[in-house]
Write an enzyme that holds these catalytic residues in place. Structure first.
Site, PDB file in Angstrom:
ATOM      1  N   GLY A   1       0.845  -1.189  -0.054  1.00 63.12           N
ATOM      2  CA  GLY A   1      -0.006   0.179   0.058  1.00 63.12           C
ATOM      3  C   GLY A   1       0.856   1.193  -0.144  1.00 63.12           C
ATOM      4  O   GLY A   1       1.995   1.213   0.254  1.00 63.12           O
ATOM      5  N   ASN A   2       0.304   2.311  -0.260  1.00 64.36           N
ATOM      6  CA  ASN A   2       0.906   3.633  -0.331  1.00 64.36           C
ATOM      7  C   ASN A   2      -0.239   4.701  -0.166  1.00 64.36           C
ATOM      8  O   ASN A   2      -1.272   4.348  -0.829  1.00 64.36           O
ATOM      9  CB  ASN A   2       1.851   3.745  -1.553  1.00 64.36           C
ATOM     10  CG  ASN A   2       1.557   2.842  -2.842  1.00 64.36           C
ATOM     11  OD1 ASN A   2       0.334   3.348  -3.490  1.00 64.36           O
ATOM     12  ND2 ASN A   2       2.106   1.694  -2.928  1.00 64.36           N
TER      13      ASN A   2
ATOM     14  N   SER B   1       7.450   5.599  -3.290  1.00 60.61           N
ATOM     15  CA  SER B   1       6.768   4.451  -3.502  1.00 60.61           C
ATOM     16  C   SER B   1       7.010   4.071  -4.723  1.00 60.61           C
ATOM     17  O   SER B   1       7.152   4.887  -5.722  1.00 60.61           O
ATOM     18  CB  SER B   1       5.239   4.667  -3.168  1.00 60.61           C
ATOM     19  OG  SER B   1       4.559   3.615  -3.780  1.00 60.61           O
ATOM     20  N   SER B   2       7.319   2.623  -5.118  1.00 60.23           N
ATOM     21  CA  SER B   2       7.212   2.119  -6.629  1.00 60.23           C
ATOM     22  C   SER B   2       6.104   2.661  -7.269  1.00 60.23           C
ATOM     23  O   SER B   2       6.169   2.510  -8.578  1.00 60.23           O
ATOM     24  CB  SER B   2       7.621   0.811  -6.323  1.00 60.23           C
ATOM     25  OG  SER B   2       6.557   0.040  -5.720  1.00 60.23           O
ATOM     26  N   GLU B   3       4.892   2.922  -6.727  1.00 54.38           N
ATOM     27  CA  GLU B   3       3.806   3.165  -7.482  1.00 54.38           C
ATOM     28  C   GLU B   3       3.465   4.549  -7.495  1.00 54.38           C
ATOM     29  O   GLU B   3       2.322   5.043  -7.747  1.00 54.38           O
ATOM     30  CB  GLU B   3       2.444   2.418  -6.809  1.00 54.38           C
ATOM     31  CG  GLU B   3       2.310   1.043  -6.986  1.00 54.38           C
ATOM     32  CD  GLU B   3       2.432   0.572  -8.498  1.00 54.38           C
ATOM     33  OE1 GLU B   3       2.054   1.264  -9.215  1.00 54.38           O
ATOM     34  OE2 GLU B   3       2.444  -0.858  -8.602  1.00 54.38           O
TER      35      GLU B   3
ATOM     36  N   HIS C   1      -3.566   3.807  -1.783  1.00 51.07           N
ATOM     37  CA  HIS C   1      -3.609   2.575  -2.793  1.00 51.07           C
ATOM     38  C   HIS C   1      -3.564   1.596  -1.554  1.00 51.07           C
ATOM     39  O   HIS C   1      -2.538   1.287  -0.789  1.00 51.07           O
ATOM     40  CB  HIS C   1      -2.489   2.659  -3.769  1.00 51.07           C
ATOM     41  CG  HIS C   1      -2.254   1.098  -4.079  1.00 51.07           C
ATOM     42  ND1 HIS C   1      -3.047   0.355  -4.626  1.00 51.07           N
ATOM     43  CD2 HIS C   1      -1.175   0.574  -4.239  1.00 51.07           C
ATOM     44  CE1 HIS C   1      -2.646  -1.011  -5.098  1.00 51.07           C
ATOM     45  NE2 HIS C   1      -1.335  -0.822  -4.709  1.00 51.07           N
TER      46      HIS C   1
ATOM     47  N   HIS D   1      -4.196  -2.930  -0.685  1.00 52.32           N
ATOM     48  CA  HIS D   1      -4.396  -4.383  -1.140  1.00 52.32           C
ATOM     49  C   HIS D   1      -5.465  -4.676  -0.115  1.00 52.32           C
ATOM     50  O   HIS D   1      -5.412  -6.163   0.257  1.00 52.32           O
ATOM     51  CB  HIS D   1      -3.087  -5.320  -0.864  1.00 52.32           C
ATOM     52  CG  HIS D   1      -2.025  -4.719  -1.764  1.00 52.32           C
ATOM     53  ND1 HIS D   1      -0.867  -5.422  -2.047  1.00 52.32           N
ATOM     54  CD2 HIS D   1      -1.917  -3.768  -2.843  1.00 52.32           C
ATOM     55  CE1 HIS D   1      -0.120  -4.829  -2.852  1.00 52.32           C
ATOM     56  NE2 HIS D   1      -0.869  -3.548  -3.417  1.00 52.32           N
TER      57      HIS D   1
ATOM     58  N   HIS E   1      -4.257  -6.646  -8.446  1.00 48.09           N
ATOM     59  CA  HIS E   1      -3.509  -5.992  -7.926  1.00 48.09           C
ATOM     60  C   HIS E   1      -3.902  -5.283  -6.690  1.00 48.09           C
ATOM     61  O   HIS E   1      -3.471  -5.728  -5.190  1.00 48.09           O
ATOM     62  CB  HIS E   1      -2.944  -4.869  -8.687  1.00 48.09           C
ATOM     63  CG  HIS E   1      -1.951  -3.898  -8.253  1.00 48.09           C
ATOM     64  ND1 HIS E   1      -1.291  -2.995  -9.020  1.00 48.09           N
ATOM     65  CD2 HIS E   1      -1.281  -3.473  -6.930  1.00 48.09           C
ATOM     66  CE1 HIS E   1      -0.312  -2.332  -8.170  1.00 48.09           C
ATOM     67  NE2 HIS E   1      -0.509  -2.644  -7.021  1.00 48.09           N
TER      68      HIS E   1
END
Ligand code: 13P
Length: 199
Positions: A29-30, A74-76, A95, A97, A158
């Site tokens: 998550g982010n 964050s990678s996102e 975001h 999960h 995702h």
């Protein structure tokens, strides 16, 4: 305390709350918010446990990827950036999960609107966006396509994206996305849920 420092503190508090509530697991998550007037996105760092995250760890960056402070975002971050580019009304992105909603995402199903809260908070059903490889701009581009008029959407295989004009609105929408998914799954075990086409 400056507006930026207050928002960094709020991101840390809400991230920890989300972790304790089971919306985030591990370091997944982010969360971000966007200071549109300054083109500065404040976003959680990649792969850091929420129990130890401090306001100083929240990364400041521009939507083009320019990082303005220490640490790795964050990678996102591209998911968040594409959503901010796609909607002037959105200033916070969350975001998760969260497990019941992500079960719908794995099945690539929309979450039907069966609770009145779906209309009050989410714009009805929660649509599932087309699959894209995590970390790519397409994750956000496909999400932005299905988000207009909605409080959030699913990312195929995702997770969940909840959006808002501020962090509190994005947070409560993430809670209701998980709740509506959970109640649908429970209702399906004992009968056939009735979908609310309108309020
Ligand atoms: P980050 O730790 O890089 O934010 O990634 C977590 C995640 O949930 C990816 O989808």
């Amino acid at each position: 305390m400056s507006r930026k420092d207050k928002l960094k503190k709020e991101i840390c508090e809400k991230s920890l709350q989300a972790f304790k509530a089971g919306l985030f697991a591990g370091t997944s998550g982010n969360m971000s918010c966007y200071l549109r007037d300054k083109d500065i996105m404040l976003i959680t760092p990649t792969s850091m446990r929420y129990e130890i995250m401090q306001p100083k760890d929240i990364v400041e960056m521009k939507l083009d990827g320019t990082v303005l402070t220490e640490g790795k975002p964050s990678s996102e971050w591209r998911l968040h950036a594409e959503i901010y580019k796609g909607s002037e009304d959105v200033n916070a992105v969350f975001h998760t999960h969260s497990p019941h909603a992500t079960a719908f995402a794995v099945n690539r199903m929309d979450i039907p609107a069966t609770l009145i809260e779906a209309y009050f908070f989410l714009g009805g059903s929660v649509p599932c966006a087309e699959y894209a490889t995590p970390g790519t701009p397409e994750v956000g581009i496909y999400a932005a396509k299905v988000l207009p008029g909605k409080g959030g959407c699913l990312l195929a295989n995702h997770g969940v994206v909840a959006v808002g004009s501020d962090l509190s609105q994005a947070y409560i929408r993430a809670e209701y996305i998980e709740d509506t998914a959970k109640i649908y799954i429970e209702a399906k075990r004992i009968g056939e849920p009735v979908v609310l086409e309108k309020l």
